[in-house]
Design an enzyme around this catalytic site. Structure first.
Site, mmCIF file in Angstrom:
data_model
loop_
_atom_site.group_PDB
_atom_site.id
_atom_site.type_symbol
_atom_site.label_atom_id
_atom_site.label_comp_id
_atom_site.label_asym_id
_atom_site.label_seq_id
_atom_site.Cartn_x
_atom_site.Cartn_y
_atom_site.Cartn_z
ATOM 1 N N ARG A 55 60.582 65.404 4.790
ATOM 2 C CA ARG A 55 60.490 65.344 6.250
ATOM 3 C C ARG A 55 59.213 66.019 6.717
ATOM 4 O O ARG A 55 58.707 66.941 6.062
ATOM 5 C CB ARG A 55 61.714 66.000 6.885
ATOM 6 N N GLU A 70 63.062 69.846 -2.012
ATOM 7 C CA GLU A 70 62.576 70.462 -0.776
ATOM 8 C C GLU A 70 62.469 71.977 -0.939
ATOM 9 O O GLU A 70 61.479 72.593 -0.537
ATOM 10 C CB GLU A 70 63.514 70.121 0.386
ATOM 11 N N HIS A 83 71.403 59.068 0.761
ATOM 12 C CA HIS A 83 70.622 57.830 0.837
ATOM 13 C C HIS A 83 70.122 57.599 2.271
ATOM 14 O O HIS A 83 68.958 57.251 2.498
ATOM 15 C CB HIS A 83 71.466 56.636 0.392
#
Length: 352
Positions: A161, A263, A17
């Protein structure tokens, strides 16, 4: 934009989280937002990491009793009042918070965004983000959020990211023998899957195979894993911020479900998944059915022998891994680029 994030980390909850919210906070900061966190000081909290990233982290005391969201909301409001802070929106990434907390905090913060993937409780929110891929994902929240809520559902809204969005980061996996193996089961790895894989690797011929093991600071077995890696001459990494670079080098990964699974899929990295939390089951099963990953199933049922068999199978079948890579990139639409991420756009629009 004055933005507050409410999320927690612990050895039991894991770090997912907070890591997701740090990614989100970085994206918001680039748009000129001021971002604060409110976190409870649970065992294994990541308040220090948040502050090291340049964010203010308002700390709630450690709980000795069961989580009480009414008390949590009151303590949060008192923190804001004591520090003289006002916010335009609060972003909540917390499985124990629902409409009860949200209605209490709305008295001080006019806009509310919820990040969720369970679809098991009602929310009083203006934006709902569920960045996962499930069967019938478009309708899961229809009866759980207000009619006017902006529902951001599916992999289109995945928060990655910046390193994953950089030009030419998408891997072109050629049909070749495995040379680089990446193991990462999240920051805390509460079910101890990393050690299980290390035991499996003891039974596999690893000639000319580079092994990379990644753990977080909150991993309770960090020292044990480090020593095992040193003994076997494996590469060992702790709490890194360049995981995408290791994924680019890898030919195969072993890890858990959740954001890190997506990812790997985004980069076209073939993956063997162990489900370590209930909220990972449905999305991992859906990704496996699509052909984007191999799903070993629930962690308690995954044995060292299972891992030995599936790793050997992967080593012997690079053509299967090539097809998995293609399917993973198709599912994530890795070729689509956004000037402004659609989740950021949604926040900007609601605050205009």
């Amino acid at each position: 934009m004055q933005i507050l994030i409410r999320a927690d980390a612990s050895t039991e909850i894991g770090s997912g989280h907070i890591m997701r919210c740090l990614t989100f906070a970085d994206m918001l900061r680039k748009e000129g937002a001021t971002v604060y966190f409110v976190c409870r000081e649970l065992k294994g909290h990541l308040c220090g990491l948040i502050e090291a990233k340049g964010y203010h982290c308002l700390r709630l005391p450690h709980l000795k009793q069961t989580f009480d969201q009414q008390k949590d909301a009151q303590e949060t409001l008192l923190l804001l009042e004591f520090n003289g802070l006002k916010f335009d929106i609060v972003i909540i990434d917390h499985y124990l918070i629902d409409s009860l907390w949200e209605q209490a905090v709305r008295t001080a913060i006019p806009n509310i965004m919820v990040i969720d993937d369970l679809a098991n409780r009602k929310h009083d929110c203006d934006i709902l983000l569920d960045q996962n891929y499930f069967k019938n994902f478009e309708i899961r929240y229809d009866d759980l959020v207000p009619t006017g809520c902006n529902k951001l559902l599916g992999l289109k809204y995945l928060l990655l990211r910046p390193e994953f969005y950089e030009e030419n980061t998408v891997i072109d996996k050629k049909c070749k023998p495995i040379q680089d193996l990446l193991i990462f089961y999240g920051g805390s790895d509460p079910t101890n899957e990393t050690v299980k894989v290390l035991e499996a690797l003891d039974q596999i011929k690893l000639t000319d195979l580079t092994i990379r093991i990644v753990v977080g600071l909150s991993n309770a077995n960090l020292k044990l894993i480090e020593n095992r890696c040193r003994d076997r001459n494996f590469h060992f990494y702790v709490q890194i911020d360049y995981l995408a670079q290791l994924m680019k080098k890898a030919d195969l990964a072993l890890g858990a479900g959740g954001v890190t699974m997506w990812e790997r899929c985004y980069l076209g990295l073939p993956s063997i998944i162990t489900v370590v939390a209930e909220n990972q089951k449905a999305s991992t099963e859906a990704a496996a059915k699509y052909g984007a990953v191999w799903n070993l199933g629930w962690h308690e049922n995954v044995t060292v022998s299972n891992l030995v068999d599936i790793i050997n199978n992967a080593i012997e079948n690079p053509d299967v891994l090539k097809n998995m890579s293609i399917k993973a990139k198709q599912l994530l639409k890795s070729d689509v680029k956004y000037r402004t991420h659609p989740v950021i756009e949604a926040i900007i629009n609601i605050l205009r």
